[in-house]
Scaffold this active site. Structure first.
Site, PDB file in Angstrom:
ATOM      1  N   TYR A 143      -6.068  16.311  -6.191  1.00 38.30           N
ATOM      2  CA  TYR A 143      -5.111  15.341  -5.626  1.00 38.30           C
ATOM      3  C   TYR A 143      -4.122  16.046  -4.702  1.00 38.30           C
ATOM      4  O   TYR A 143      -3.852  15.603  -3.589  1.00 38.30           O
ATOM      5  CB  TYR A 143      -4.385  14.631  -6.769  1.00 38.30           C
ATOM      6  CG  TYR A 143      -3.322  13.663  -6.310  1.00 38.30           C
ATOM      7  CD1 TYR A 143      -3.673  12.441  -5.738  1.00 38.30           C
ATOM      8  CD2 TYR A 143      -1.962  13.955  -6.451  1.00 38.30           C
ATOM      9  CE1 TYR A 143      -2.696  11.542  -5.320  1.00 38.30           C
ATOM     10  CE2 TYR A 143      -0.981  13.069  -6.043  1.00 38.30           C
ATOM     11  CZ  TYR A 143      -1.348  11.861  -5.476  1.00 38.30           C
ATOM     12  OH  TYR A 143      -0.383  10.975  -5.062  1.00 38.30           O
ATOM     13  N   SER A 178       3.009  12.372  -0.797  1.00 40.14           N
ATOM     14  CA  SER A 178       3.507  12.684  -2.146  1.00 40.14           C
ATOM     15  C   SER A 178       4.382  13.923  -2.101  1.00 40.14           C
ATOM     16  O   SER A 178       4.244  14.754  -1.193  1.00 40.14           O
ATOM     17  CB  SER A 178       2.318  12.951  -3.061  1.00 40.14           C
ATOM     18  OG  SER A 178       2.772  13.336  -4.342  1.00 40.14           O
TER      19      SER A 178
HETATM   20  O1  NJP Z   1      -0.845   3.194  -7.015  1.00 40.52           O
HETATM   21  P1  NJP Z   1      -1.535   1.868  -7.591  1.00 40.52           P
HETATM   22  P2  NJP Z   1       0.537   3.454  -6.230  1.00 40.52           P
HETATM   23  N1  NJP Z   1      -9.285   0.896  -0.132  1.00 40.52           N
HETATM   24  O2  NJP Z   1      -2.733   2.345  -8.285  1.00 40.52           O
HETATM   25  C1  NJP Z   1      -5.402   0.302  -3.393  1.00 40.52           C
HETATM   26  C2  NJP Z   1       1.086   7.550  -3.708  1.00 40.52           C
HETATM   27  N2  NJP Z   1       1.935   8.148  -4.756  1.00 40.52           N
HETATM   28  O3  NJP Z   1       1.116   2.197  -5.728  1.00 40.52           O
HETATM   29  O4  NJP Z   1      -8.260  -1.347  -5.446  1.00 40.52           O
HETATM   30  C3  NJP Z   1      -8.264   0.027  -0.108  1.00 40.52           C
HETATM   31  O5  NJP Z   1      -0.539   1.042  -8.342  1.00 40.52           O
HETATM   32  C4  NJP Z   1      -5.429  -0.489  -4.668  1.00 40.52           C
HETATM   33  O6  NJP Z   1      -6.074  -1.716  -4.397  1.00 40.52           O
HETATM   34  P3  NJP Z   1      -7.164  -2.357  -5.433  1.00 40.52           P
HETATM   35  C5  NJP Z   1      -0.371   7.464  -4.056  1.00 40.52           C
HETATM   36  O7  NJP Z   1      -1.044   8.674  -3.834  1.00 40.52           O
HETATM   37  C6  NJP Z   1       2.126   7.533  -5.945  1.00 40.52           C
HETATM   38  O8  NJP Z   1       1.385   4.322  -7.061  1.00 40.52           O
HETATM   39  O9  NJP Z   1      -7.488  -3.641  -4.814  1.00 40.52           O
HETATM   40  N3  NJP Z   1      -7.313  -0.013  -1.045  1.00 40.52           N
HETATM   41  C7  NJP Z   1      -3.937  -0.698  -4.937  1.00 40.52           C
HETATM   42  O10 NJP Z   1      -3.452  -1.806  -4.224  1.00 40.52           O
HETATM   43  C8  NJP Z   1      -0.827   6.379  -3.097  1.00 40.52           C
HETATM   44  O11 NJP Z   1      -1.168   6.912  -1.848  1.00 40.52           O
HETATM   45  C9  NJP Z   1       2.916   8.148  -6.928  1.00 40.52           C
HETATM   46  O12 NJP Z   1      -6.444  -2.462  -6.756  1.00 40.52           O
HETATM   47  C10 NJP Z   1      -7.405   0.850  -2.060  1.00 40.52           C
HETATM   48  C11 NJP Z   1      -3.307   0.559  -4.366  1.00 40.52           C
HETATM   49  O13 NJP Z   1      -4.277   1.171  -3.503  1.00 40.52           O
HETATM   50  C12 NJP Z   1       0.410   5.487  -2.953  1.00 40.52           C
HETATM   51  O14 NJP Z   1       1.495   6.208  -3.501  1.00 40.52           O
HETATM   52  C13 NJP Z   1       3.489   9.375  -6.669  1.00 40.52           C
HETATM   53  C14 NJP Z   1      -8.455   1.784  -2.158  1.00 40.52           C
HETATM   54  C15 NJP Z   1      -2.939   1.579  -5.433  1.00 40.52           C
HETATM   55  O15 NJP Z   1      -1.961   1.041  -6.276  1.00 40.52           O
HETATM   56  C16 NJP Z   1       0.307   4.147  -3.669  1.00 40.52           C
HETATM   57  O16 NJP Z   1      -0.013   4.360  -5.035  1.00 40.52           O
HETATM   58  C17 NJP Z   1       3.276   9.982  -5.448  1.00 40.52           C
HETATM   59  C18 NJP Z   1      -9.415   1.784  -1.142  1.00 40.52           C
HETATM   60  N4  NJP Z   1     -10.458   2.629  -1.145  1.00 40.52           N
HETATM   61  C19 NJP Z   1       2.497   9.368  -4.498  1.00 40.52           C
HETATM   62  N5  NJP Z   1      -8.282   2.509  -3.294  1.00 40.52           N
HETATM   63  C20 NJP Z   1       3.178   7.538  -8.247  1.00 40.52           C
HETATM   64  N6  NJP Z   1       2.798   6.275  -8.482  1.00 40.52           N
HETATM   65  O17 NJP Z   1       3.780   8.214  -9.121  1.00 40.52           O
HETATM   66  C21 NJP Z   1      -7.167   2.050  -3.880  1.00 40.52           C
HETATM   67  O18 NJP Z   1       3.818  11.182  -5.228  1.00 40.52           O
HETATM   68  N7  NJP Z   1      -6.628   1.051  -3.134  1.00 40.52           N
END
Ligand code: NJP
Length: 232
Positions: free
Chosen positions: A146, A133
């Protein structure tokens, strides 16, 4: 063509966009999500295997990596994308929230990286990209826990990059600003997020980093929506 990628957190948001972009590149995919939603993603793509697994669980992640080798025979790319967010003042943040953030955002990156490295070392090639991030580079109000996880991930990735470069393995981070996804209980496509980065923008950065010539390491990519102000 024919390369094999593992993407964590691929059921929605950035991970889903990465999965689609890598599929367009002709890569074979192993996609991981913590909920059963991940299996629906598998139905949209070919040459894909999906696993419901928790990135913070070493046994589950080792099983996914072993299944990847058994099915596709190699691992060219790991994208540590799964992550969660909690944004509140520090006194309102619970120890449980702190622990879970570190389990998923930091321990998950450690476990995934550790699991693929023996295979990449044997191949003497591979790329590991962590979606960190912009707050892995500077701080924000109400994001202390975070932010701490993303600083940890920057340190981890930078150190591992030095450790494994002699094996031909490249380790880097992609550090986006605000991206329109479901992150931190949001919904993708809200009108107020119209000018934020799209998940596909981050996916393009993954493709750039992963397809760089073998002699080149793209250590870090930082990208922001034009409307976002941030410290320099
Ligand atoms: O988030 P979201 P993003 N084991 O919530 C999965 C970074 N980031 O795409 O639980 C396995 O739409 C979850 O799966 P499910 C952020 O820190 C974002 O934005 O099945 N999977 C879903 O597919 C992160 O590292 C922003 O629904 C797990 C996914 O993760 C990355 O981008 C800004 C899990 C999350 O989808 C992707 O986030 C920034 C687990 N324990 C950095 N827990 C931003 N969006 O603004 C969750 O600077 N998942």
């Amino acid at each position: 063509q024919g390369q094999v990628a593992i993407v964590t957190g691929a059921s929605r948001g950035i991970g889903l966009a990465i999965a689609h972009k890598l599929a367009e590149q002709g890569m074979k995919l192993v996609l991981i999500g913590s909920s059963s939603d991940i299996h629906r993603v598998g139905e949209q793509l070919k040459d894909v295997k999906t696993f419901q697994a928790d990135v913070s669980n070493e046994q589950q992640m080792n099983e996914v990596v072993e299944a990847t080798i058994a099915t596709f025979g190699r691992i060219d790319l790991l994208v540590n994308n799964a992550g969660i967010g909690v944004f509140k003042p520090v006194e309102e943040t619970t120890v449980e929230e702190w622990k879970r953030l570190f389990e998923v955002n930091v321990q998950g990156v450690f476990i995934g990286t550790k699991a693929v490295l023996p295979h990449m070392k044997k191949q003497r090639s591979g790329t590991i990209i962590t979606i960190s991030s912009d707050v892995g580079r500077y701080t924000i109000v109400n994001g202390s826990a975070y932010t701490a996880t993303k600083y940890a991930v920057q340190g981890f990735s930078g150190s591992v990059a030095q450790e494994v470069r002699s094996y031909g393995i490249r380790v880097g981070t992609i550090n986006p600003g605000m991206v329109d996804t479901y992150f931190a209980n949001s919904t993708q496509g809200l009108p107020e997020k119209a000018e934020w980065l799209k998940a596909e923008d981050v996916a393009e950065a993954v493709v750039y980093m992963a397809s760089a010539p073998k002699h080149m390491l793209v250590d870090e990519i930082v990208l922001h929506p034009l409307i976002q102000t941030y410290p320099v």
